[in-house]
Scaffold this motif. Sequence first.
Motif, short mmCIF file in Angstrom:
data_model
loop_
_atom_site.label_atom_id
_atom_site.label_comp_id
_atom_site.label_asym_id
_atom_site.label_seq_id
_atom_site.Cartn_x
_atom_site.Cartn_y
_atom_site.Cartn_z
N ARG A 151 0.82 -1.20 0.00
CA ARG A 151 0.00 0.00 0.00
C ARG A 151 0.86 1.26 0.00
O ARG A 151 0.57 2.23 -0.70
CB ARG A 151 -0.93 0.00 1.20
CG ARG A 151 -2.04 -1.05 1.12
CD ARG A 151 -3.03 -0.89 2.25
NE ARG A 151 -4.11 -1.86 2.15
CZ ARG A 151 -5.13 -1.94 3.01
NH1 ARG A 151 -5.16 -1.10 4.05
NH2 ARG A 151 -6.07 -2.84 2.84
N VAL A 152 1.92 1.23 0.80
CA VAL A 152 2.84 2.37 0.84
C VAL A 152 3.51 2.55 -0.52
O VAL A 152 3.61 3.66 -1.04
CB VAL A 152 3.90 2.18 1.94
CG1 VAL A 152 4.92 3.32 1.90
CG2 VAL A 152 3.25 2.09 3.30
N GLY A 154 2.42 1.51 -3.44
CA GLY A 154 1.44 1.96 -4.43
C GLY A 154 1.19 3.45 -4.35
O GLY A 154 1.12 4.13 -5.38
N GLY A 155 1.05 3.96 -3.13
CA GLY A 155 0.84 5.39 -2.96
C GLY A 155 2.04 6.20 -3.42
O GLY A 155 1.89 7.25 -4.06
N LEU A 156 3.23 5.68 -3.11
CA LEU A 156 4.45 6.39 -3.49
C LEU A 156 4.65 6.40 -5.01
O LEU A 156 5.18 7.36 -5.57
CB LEU A 156 5.65 5.73 -2.81
CG LEU A 156 6.98 6.49 -2.83
CD1 LEU A 156 6.80 7.90 -2.28
CD2 LEU A 156 8.02 5.74 -2.02
N TRP A 158 2.26 6.60 -7.25
CA TRP A 158 1.41 7.65 -7.80
C TRP A 158 1.91 9.05 -7.43
O TRP A 158 1.80 9.98 -8.23
CB TRP A 158 -0.03 7.46 -7.33
CG TRP A 158 -0.70 6.31 -8.00
CD1 TRP A 158 -0.97 5.08 -7.47
CD2 TRP A 158 -1.12 6.25 -9.37
NE1 TRP A 158 -1.55 4.26 -8.40
CE2 TRP A 158 -1.66 4.95 -9.58
CE3 TRP A 158 -1.11 7.15 -10.42
CZ2 TRP A 158 -2.18 4.55 -10.81
CZ3 TRP A 158 -1.62 6.76 -11.65
CH2 TRP A 158 -2.14 5.48 -11.84
N ILE A 159 2.45 9.19 -6.23
CA ILE A 159 3.03 10.48 -5.83
C ILE A 159 4.21 10.83 -6.73
O ILE A 159 4.33 11.95 -7.22
CB ILE A 159 3.48 10.44 -4.36
CG1 ILE A 159 2.26 10.38 -3.43
CG2 ILE A 159 4.35 11.66 -4.02
CD1 ILE A 159 2.62 10.16 -1.97
#
Length: 202
Positions: A151-152, A154-156, A158-159
């Motif tokens: 999850r971390v 995946g978020g990173l 996109w960031i």
Amino acid sequence: MEMLRVTLPNFITIARLIAVPIFVWLVVDEREATAFWVFLAAGVSDAADGFIARRFDLRSQLGSYLDPVADKALLIAAFVSLGLAGLIPSWLVIAAVARDFLIIGAVVISWVMDHPVTVRPLFVSKANTLAQITLITLVLGQAAFNVSVDRVEGGLVWITGGLTLISAAAYLVTWLHHMAGEETSLQDNSAASDHRNGDKRP
């Protein structure tokens, strides 16, 4: 000549450049743990050469060119090799590499048209570089030590992708203003700031 002055920070930077193909080989050979430590050592060396250059007044013009080249070479190599290994989405690899080629192309065109552009750091570029380094370290750490923070990650992803697109757009707009004759400068972290081996101004 100043251009030929070779200092200890220069040797550290050259060692970081030599580490680039070694890092790529380790990733391709699926030796993620060793690749992780090589990447970490390269990051430490980047901080070390800057500290030594400042602390002992060993800044040099050679270093001002070598340091950003080494940094950019390592990041591009990391993205491409991790992308080929299936550890980073291909769209992000393409976006990151295309952004750098966009900036390089803009600088070259400016020189060819006898309207050279000054390259300086931009906040969004620094944020993008930080996101890239964090993502590479996280991806390598997961693969090397068999931990899962999907999850971390995946978020990173996109960031990092968002910052890549925003920074590319910012450079393009700034470059267009410059080419139109307005007094401004194209900004990019590939020039880095003067806290490294030199003042980073070409």
